[in-house]
Enzyme design. Structure first.
Site, PDB file in Angstrom:
ATOM      1  N   GLU A   1       0.834  -1.207   0.000  1.00  0.00           N
ATOM      2  CA  GLU A   1       0.000   0.000   0.000  1.00  0.00           C
ATOM      3  C   GLU A   1       0.868   1.255   0.000  1.00  0.00           C
ATOM      4  O   GLU A   1       1.765   1.393   0.825  1.00  0.00           O
ATOM      5  CB  GLU A   1      -0.912  -0.018   1.233  1.00  0.00           C
ATOM      6  CG  GLU A   1      -2.021  -1.055   1.098  1.00  0.00           C
ATOM      7  CD  GLU A   1      -2.506  -1.602   2.447  1.00  0.00           C
ATOM      8  OE1 GLU A   1      -2.315  -0.948   3.474  1.00  0.00           O
ATOM      9  OE2 GLU A   1      -3.075  -2.714   2.452  1.00  0.00           O
TER      10      GLU A   1
ATOM     11  N   GLU B   1      -4.770  -7.305   2.256  1.00  0.00           N
ATOM     12  CA  GLU B   1      -3.555  -7.978   2.723  1.00  0.00           C
ATOM     13  C   GLU B   1      -3.550  -9.463   2.400  1.00  0.00           C
ATOM     14  O   GLU B   1      -2.516 -10.003   2.014  1.00  0.00           O
ATOM     15  CB  GLU B   1      -3.364  -7.763   4.231  1.00  0.00           C
ATOM     16  CG  GLU B   1      -2.748  -6.421   4.610  1.00  0.00           C
ATOM     17  CD  GLU B   1      -3.713  -5.248   4.558  1.00  0.00           C
ATOM     18  OE1 GLU B   1      -4.914  -5.474   4.329  1.00  0.00           O
ATOM     19  OE2 GLU B   1      -3.262  -4.106   4.747  1.00  0.00           O
TER      20      GLU B   1
ATOM     21  N   GLN C   1       2.229  -2.160   5.947  1.00  0.00           N
ATOM     22  CA  GLN C   1       2.507  -0.838   6.521  1.00  0.00           C
ATOM     23  C   GLN C   1       2.890  -0.922   7.997  1.00  0.00           C
ATOM     24  O   GLN C   1       3.643  -0.104   8.491  1.00  0.00           O
ATOM     25  CB  GLN C   1       1.321   0.089   6.309  1.00  0.00           C
ATOM     26  CG  GLN C   1       1.149   0.399   4.829  1.00  0.00           C
ATOM     27  CD  GLN C   1       0.138   1.466   4.534  1.00  0.00           C
ATOM     28  OE1 GLN C   1      -0.847   1.611   5.263  1.00  0.00           O
ATOM     29  NE2 GLN C   1       0.360   2.212   3.463  1.00  0.00           N
ATOM     30  N   PHE C   2       2.358  -1.897   8.677  1.00  0.00           N
ATOM     31  CA  PHE C   2       2.704  -2.108  10.079  1.00  0.00           C
ATOM     32  C   PHE C   2       2.853  -3.614  10.315  1.00  0.00           C
ATOM     33  O   PHE C   2       2.055  -4.396   9.792  1.00  0.00           O
ATOM     34  CB  PHE C   2       1.616  -1.534  10.999  1.00  0.00           C
ATOM     35  CG  PHE C   2       1.549  -0.027  10.956  1.00  0.00           C
ATOM     36  CD1 PHE C   2       2.289   0.740  11.852  1.00  0.00           C
ATOM     37  CD2 PHE C   2       0.787   0.616  10.003  1.00  0.00           C
ATOM     38  CE1 PHE C   2       2.253   2.125  11.798  1.00  0.00           C
ATOM     39  CE2 PHE C   2       0.748   2.015   9.939  1.00  0.00           C
ATOM     40  CZ  PHE C   2       1.488   2.763  10.845  1.00  0.00           C
ATOM     41  N   ALA C   3       3.855  -3.970  11.106  1.00  0.00           N
ATOM     42  CA  ALA C   3       4.123  -5.390  11.353  1.00  0.00           C
ATOM     43  C   ALA C   3       2.887  -6.101  11.899  1.00  0.00           C
ATOM     44  O   ALA C   3       2.678  -7.286  11.645  1.00  0.00           O
ATOM     45  CB  ALA C   3       5.276  -5.538  12.342  1.00  0.00           C
ATOM     46  N   ASP C   4       2.063  -5.360  12.630  1.00  0.00           N
ATOM     47  CA  ASP C   4       0.845  -5.939  13.214  1.00  0.00           C
ATOM     48  C   ASP C   4      -0.049  -6.576  12.148  1.00  0.00           C
ATOM     49  O   ASP C   4      -0.833  -7.470  12.443  1.00  0.00           O
ATOM     50  CB  ASP C   4       0.049  -4.845  13.925  1.00  0.00           C
ATOM     51  CG  ASP C   4       0.932  -4.027  14.838  1.00  0.00           C
ATOM     52  OD1 ASP C   4       0.773  -4.134  16.052  1.00  0.00           O
ATOM     53  OD2 ASP C   4       1.811  -3.300  14.337  1.00  0.00           O
ATOM     54  N   PHE C   5       0.043  -6.081  10.924  1.00  0.00           N
ATOM     55  CA  PHE C   5      -0.856  -6.585   9.880  1.00  0.00           C
ATOM     56  C   PHE C   5      -0.456  -7.991   9.415  1.00  0.00           C
ATOM     57  O   PHE C   5      -1.135  -8.596   8.594  1.00  0.00           O
ATOM     58  CB  PHE C   5      -0.936  -5.619   8.692  1.00  0.00           C
ATOM     59  CG  PHE C   5      -1.346  -4.212   9.064  1.00  0.00           C
ATOM     60  CD1 PHE C   5      -1.870  -3.915  10.319  1.00  0.00           C
ATOM     61  CD2 PHE C   5      -1.205  -3.168   8.159  1.00  0.00           C
ATOM     62  CE1 PHE C   5      -2.234  -2.612  10.657  1.00  0.00           C
ATOM     63  CE2 PHE C   5      -1.560  -1.875   8.492  1.00  0.00           C
ATOM     64  CZ  PHE C   5      -2.073  -1.591   9.734  1.00  0.00           C
TER      65      PHE C   5
ATOM     66  N   HIS D   1      -0.864  -1.106  15.996  1.00  0.00           N
ATOM     67  CA  HIS D   1       0.156  -0.537  15.104  1.00  0.00           C
ATOM     68  C   HIS D   1       1.520  -0.464  15.782  1.00  0.00           C
ATOM     69  O   HIS D   1       2.416   0.177  15.267  1.00  0.00           O
ATOM     70  CB  HIS D   1      -0.211   0.890  14.682  1.00  0.00           C
ATOM     71  CG  HIS D   1      -1.413   0.988  13.799  1.00  0.00           C
ATOM     72  ND1 HIS D   1      -2.703   0.897  14.278  1.00  0.00           N
ATOM     73  CD2 HIS D   1      -1.529   1.185  12.468  1.00  0.00           C
ATOM     74  CE1 HIS D   1      -3.551   1.039  13.273  1.00  0.00           C
ATOM     75  NE2 HIS D   1      -2.877   1.206  12.166  1.00  0.00           N
TER      76      HIS D   1
HETATM   77  C1  TPP Z   1      -5.454  -3.971   7.324  1.00  0.00           C
HETATM   78  C2  TPP Z   1      -4.888  -2.595   7.241  1.00  0.00           C
HETATM   79  N1  TPP Z   1      -4.147  -2.249   6.148  1.00  0.00           N
HETATM   80  C3  TPP Z   1      -3.626  -0.986   6.054  1.00  0.00           C
HETATM   81  C4  TPP Z   1      -3.823  -0.065   7.040  1.00  0.00           C
HETATM   82  C5  TPP Z   1      -3.179   1.329   6.970  1.00  0.00           C
HETATM   83  N2  TPP Z   1      -4.154   2.337   6.561  1.00  0.00           N
HETATM   84  C6  TPP Z   1      -4.800   3.091   7.476  1.00  0.00           C
HETATM   85  S1  TPP Z   1      -5.936   4.106   6.784  1.00  0.00           S
HETATM   86  C7  TPP Z   1      -5.600   3.533   5.220  1.00  0.00           C
HETATM   87  C8  TPP Z   1      -6.406   4.018   4.037  1.00  0.00           C
HETATM   88  C9  TPP Z   1      -7.858   3.689   4.168  1.00  0.00           C
HETATM   89  O1  TPP Z   1      -8.562   4.067   3.034  1.00  0.00           O
HETATM   90  P1  TPP Z   1     -10.146   4.082   3.002  1.00  0.00           P
HETATM   91  O2  TPP Z   1     -10.707   2.800   3.502  1.00  0.00           O
HETATM   92  O3  TPP Z   1     -10.569   4.492   1.642  1.00  0.00           O
HETATM   93  O4  TPP Z   1     -10.532   5.200   4.071  1.00  0.00           O
HETATM   94  P2  TPP Z   1     -10.067   6.723   4.108  1.00  0.00           P
HETATM   95  O5  TPP Z   1      -8.729   6.761   4.790  1.00  0.00           O
HETATM   96  O6  TPP Z   1     -10.018   7.215   2.718  1.00  0.00           O
HETATM   97  O7  TPP Z   1     -11.092   7.414   4.932  1.00  0.00           O
HETATM   98  C10 TPP Z   1      -4.578   2.584   5.264  1.00  0.00           C
HETATM   99  C11 TPP Z   1      -4.016   1.926   4.071  1.00  0.00           C
HETATM  100  C12 TPP Z   1      -4.582  -0.460   8.174  1.00  0.00           C
HETATM  101  N3  TPP Z   1      -4.804   0.379   9.212  1.00  0.00           N
HETATM  102  N4  TPP Z   1      -5.107  -1.717   8.231  1.00  0.00           N
END
Ligand code: TPP
Lengths: 324, 317
Positions: free
Chosen positions: A29, A60, A82-86, A128
Site C-alpha cells: 500500500e 492484505e 505498513q505495520f508489522a501488526d498486519f 500498530h
Molecule cells: C489492514 C490494514 N491495512 C492498512 C492499514 C493502513 N491504513 C490506514 S488508513 C488507510 C487508508 C484507508 O482508506 P479508506 O478505507 O478508503 O478510508 P479513508 O482513509 O479514505 O477514509 C490505510 C491503508 C490499516 N490500518 N489496516
C-alpha cells in the site's frame, strides 16, 4: 565508509537488489506513487517502472498470498505491510502458505518472498505498535530478521532478498533515523542466522533485539563505569537462531539477561531460557532474567507505553541485580 | 425532515468542523500526540447518518474524523482526554483517539486494522437477532477498506442470516495515496451488493438529507428482519490522510475544486433559503461550538495522565 541512516540502508538494499536482479519486485500500500508511509521507497517506481514497483488495494490476504504465488513461479517479491501488526491480518497467507508451501509439497517449490514489517512501539497503540517476531518464531518455515543498526538493516535485507525462503524482515520504526557506518560494496551481505557480539565482555551476557540494542549498549556503558564488562549480543536473526553464539557467551559469563520488545510469555527470552536448560545449565551461576513487555497489549498513551516498553534503566537495573 | 432535525445535524457538522480544526492546532503545537485522521469534508455525511440511529442502536465507526462521536453525543471532554492520553476519556489511555468507545450509546469502537469492523458489526447484528430485538447496527468504512476479504465474507454472512446491519461506505476517492479507481474495479462500491443479494444504493455524501433518508430506510429494513444493506456515500477528503500528510499524490487543483463543494457552506445556503437558518442562528451555532470546545480543552488540560501501573490493568475482566 559513509554514515547513513537505517532507513537509507533499507532503501539502498532495495535499489541495489532490484538493479542486480530483474525478478525482484516491490509492492504494497502506497509504496509506489507516495514512496511509502515511512518514505522508504520514494523514487523506486520512477527508476524501475510500474510493473516492478506498484501500489496495491487494501487487501492484505490477496497481496501477501499473491507474493507466495509469485515467489513459487519465479519472482522474488518484496511485499511491504505498513505495520508489522498486519501480519495477523494476513495470517493464513503468512503462516500456512508462505511458511508451509514448500514443506507440504515435499520440497518441490521455493518461496523467495520478503515481507517488510515496520514494527515497534511509537505512540501508535495496540494494533500498530507491536514487535510480533516471537509469534512467528513459533511458525515453521519462516525466516525472521530484526536488524538494530543501518549496516545490518542493509546487509540483512540484501541477504533476505537473495534467500530462497520466505523472510519476515522487521524494521523498527524508532530506528529509521538511527545513523551508522555502512559499506558501499554492492555485495555487502549479512548472513541470516549469525549473531553479532556488539560489545565483548565477560561479566554477563546481555542479549538484546532490535531497538533494545542501543538501550542495552547504553546500559552496558554505565555498568562498565562501575567495573562490570557486559557482553552484548544482537542475534539479528531470530530464525535461524544463532544458538551457539549465546551458549558460548554464557559459558564464559555464567549470567544472562534477555531484553526484547515482545510479550514476556513465550517471548524470545523464553526460548533462550529453554535453550540454556538444554545446553548450558551447568554453566549458569544465576537464573536467567527477562526484560520484556509484561503481557499486556502495547497501550497508546505515552506514560503507559513508557511503562511497559523495556527501558535502558530497566535493563541496567536487571543486570545490576544479577551482578550483585 | 423537520426543522429541528435539520438544525441538529447542522450544529453537529459545525461542532465537528471546529473541533477538528482545534485538534489540528493542538497536534501541530505538539500539545497532544497521536495519530489523527481528519474528517474535514465528511462530517456532513457522518452527522446525517448517525442522526438516523436510535439511542439503542449500535455503531462501529471508521478512522476518519471526530464527527462520529460528536454526532452520537459522546461528551467532548472524553474525546479530548482520549486524544491526549489522559484520565477522563473513554479508554484510559489504552487506545488513544482512534479507539473512543461509549457502551451507553452502543458505540462499540473501531478496528485499527482496516476491515476488522465488518465481522464485529455482523456479530452485533447476530446478537440483536438472537435476542429478538429490533435495533440495528451501522458500520462505517472507507472505499479502500471495501477491498478487504472481511468485507465480502461479512456481507454474505449477514445476507444469508438476514442480520440487521447497514454497511455505510464513505467513498472519498482516496485511500492514503491510492485513488479509488486504481484500487477498485467496480465503479460504484454499491454495485457489489448484487453479489450478496442485498440492496445497494449510491447517495451524494455531501447532501445530508439524502444520506439521512437513505440510511433511515436501510435501518428500517434492518429492523423489520429483512437483512443488511449497503449504502455508498460519495464524498471527498478535504484534508490530508493524517495531520502532516504532504499530500504529494494529488493536485492542488483537485483539492481546490472539491473545496468549492464543501458541504457545510452548501448546506448553510440551503437552510437559509428554506428559512431554517439565519445569520443569528448561524453565529450562535458557531459560538456555541467554540465555547463547548474551549471548555472541553480546559477540562482535558486539567486531567492527570494515567498512573503508569494502570498499563497492567484491563487485560482480563
Ligand atoms: C489492514 C490494514 N491495512 C492498512 C492499514 C493502513 N491504513 C490506514 S488508513 C488507510 C487508508 C484507508 O482508506 P479508506 O478505507 O478508503 O478510508 P479513508 O482513509 O479514505 O477514509 C490505510 C491503508 C490499516 N490500518 N489496516
Amino acid at each position: 565508509m559513509r554514515t547513513i541512516t537505517y532507513a537509507q540502508g533499507i532503501k539502498e538494499a532495495l535499489v541495489e537488489e532490484m538493479r542486480r536482479d530483474p525478478t525482484v519486485i516491490l509492492y504494497g500500500e502506497d509504496v509506489a506513487n507516495f514512496g511509502g508511509i515511512f518514505r522508504i521507497t520514494s523514487g523506486l517506481k520512477e527508476e524501475f517502472g510500474e510493473e516492478r514497483v506498484f501500489d496495491t488495494p487494501i487487501s492484505e490476504n490477496a497481496f501477501v498470498g499473491a507474493g507466495v504465488g509469485a515467489a513459487l513461479t519465479g519472482l522474488r517479491p518484496v511485499v511491504e505491510l505498513q505495520f508489522a501488526d498486519f501480519l495477523f491480518t494476513a495470517g493464513d497467507e503468512i503462516v500456512l502458505k508462505a511458511g508451509m508451501w514448500r514443506y507440504a509439497h515435499g520440497g518441490a517449490y521455493r518461496v523467495p518472498l520478503v515481507v517488510r514489517c515496520p514494527s515497534g512501539a511509537a505512540g501508535v497503540g495496540p494494533e500498530h505498535g507491536q514487535c510480533p517476531e516471537a509469534f512467528f518464531m513459533h511458525a515453521p518455515g519462516l525466516k525472521i530478521v530484526s536488524p538494530s543498526n543501518p549496516a545490518d538493516a542493509k546487509g540483512l535485507l540484501k541477504a533476505a532478498i537473495r534467500d530462497d525462503n520466505p523472510v519476515l524482515y522487521f524494521e523498527h520504526k524508532l530506528l529509521y533515523a538511527a545513523k551508522g557506518e555502512v559499506p558501499e560494496d554492492a555485495d555487502y551481505l549479512v548472513p541470516l542466522g549469525k549473531a553479532a557480539v556488539v560489545r565483548p565482555g565477560d561479566a554477563l551476557t546481555l542479549v538484546a533485539i532490535s531497538a533494545m540494542v542501543p538501550k542495552a549498549l547504553a546500559a552496558a556503558d554505565r555498568l562498565a563505569k562501575e567495573g562490570h564488562h557486559i557482553e552484548v549480543i544482537d542475534p539479528r536473526s531470530l530464525c535461524p537462531f544463532d544458538r551457539p553464539a549465546i551458549v558460548e557467551s554464557v559459558k564464559k559469563t555464567g549470567k544472562i539477561v534477555v531484553a526484547e520488545e515482545s510479550y514476556r510469555t513465550l517471548g524470545v527470552g523464553a526460548e533462550i531460557g529453554a535453550l540454556l536448560m538444554e545446553e548450558a545449565l551447568e554453566y549458569l551461576d544465576r537464573p536467567l532474567r527477562r526484560v520484556a513487555i509484561p503481557d499486556v497489549p502495547v497501550p497508546t498513551a505515552a506514560v503507559l507505553e513508557k511503562f511497559v516498553i523495556p527501558s535502558e534503566e530497566k535493563i541496567y537495573q536487571t543486570c545490576r541485580e544479577l551482578l550483585s | 425532515m423537520d426543522r429541528n432535525l435539520k438544525l441538529q445535524i447542522y450544529r453537529n457538522m459545525i461542532l465537528s468542523r471546529r473541533l477538528e480544526e482545534r485538534i489540528a492546532e493542538l497536534i501541530k503545537a505538539g500539545q497532544v500526540g497521536g495519530f489523527m485522521h481528519p474528517g474535514v469534508g465528511q462530517e456532513t455525511l457522518q452527522c446525517a447518518a448517525i442522526a438516523a440511529l436510535r439511542r439503542d442502536d449500535y455503531m462501529l465507526y471508521a478512522h476518519r474524523g471526530v464527527a462520529y462521536w460528536v454526532a452520537r453525543g459522546i461528551p467532548l471532554e472524553k474525546v479530548l482526554c482520549d486524544l491526549a492520553g489522559r484520565e477522563g476519556g473513554t479508554n484510559r489511555g489504552k487506545g488513544g483517539v482512534m479507539r473512543v468507545v461509549y457502551p451507553e450509546l452502543g458505540v462499540l469502537g473501531e478496528s485499527g486494522t482496516l476491515g476488522g469492523c465488518f465481522p464485529i458489526a455482523s456479530g452485533a447484528g447476530l446478537s440483536i437477532k438472537v435476542k429478538g430485538g429490533d435495533q440495528a447496527v451501522l458500520c462505517f468504512f472507507g472505499d479502500g477498506t471495501s477491498n478487504r476479504g472481511t468485507f465480502h465474507e461479512s456481507m454474505n454472512f449477514c445476507a444469508v442470516r438476514k442480520l440487521p446491519v447497514v454497511f455505510l461506505c464513505e467513498n472519498n476517492g482516496w485511500a492514503v495515496s491510492m485513488p479509488t479507481e486504481r484500487s477498485t474495479a467496480v465503479k460504484d462500491i454499491a454495485d457489489r451488493a448484487k453479489g450478496y443479494a442485498v440492496p445497494g444504493k449510491v447517495v451524494d455524501g455531501n447532501d445530508p438529507e439524502q444520506v439521512f433518508a437513505t440510511v433511515s430506510e436501510a435501518l428500517q429494513r434492518a429492523r423489520t428482519g429483512a437483512g443488511p444493506s449497503l449504502v455508498e456515500a460519495k464524498t471527498y477528503r478535504l484534508w490530508g490522510h493524517w495531520i502532516g500528510d504532504p499530500e504529494s499524490y494529488r493536485s492542488r487543483e483537485e483539492v481546490e475544486k472539491q473545496w468549492r463543494r464543501d458541504p457545510i457552506p452548501i448546506y448553510e445556503a440551503k437552510l437559509a433559503q428554506e428559512g431554517v437558518l439565519n445569520d443569528s442562528l448561524r453565529s450562535e451555532a458557531d459560538a456555541d461550538a467554540r465555547t463547548k470546545i474551549d471548555r472541553a480543552i480546559e477540562f482535558m488540560q486539567k486531567q492527570p495522565f494515567p498512573k503508569p501501573e494502570s498499563a497492567l490493568e484491563d487485560v482480563f475482566a
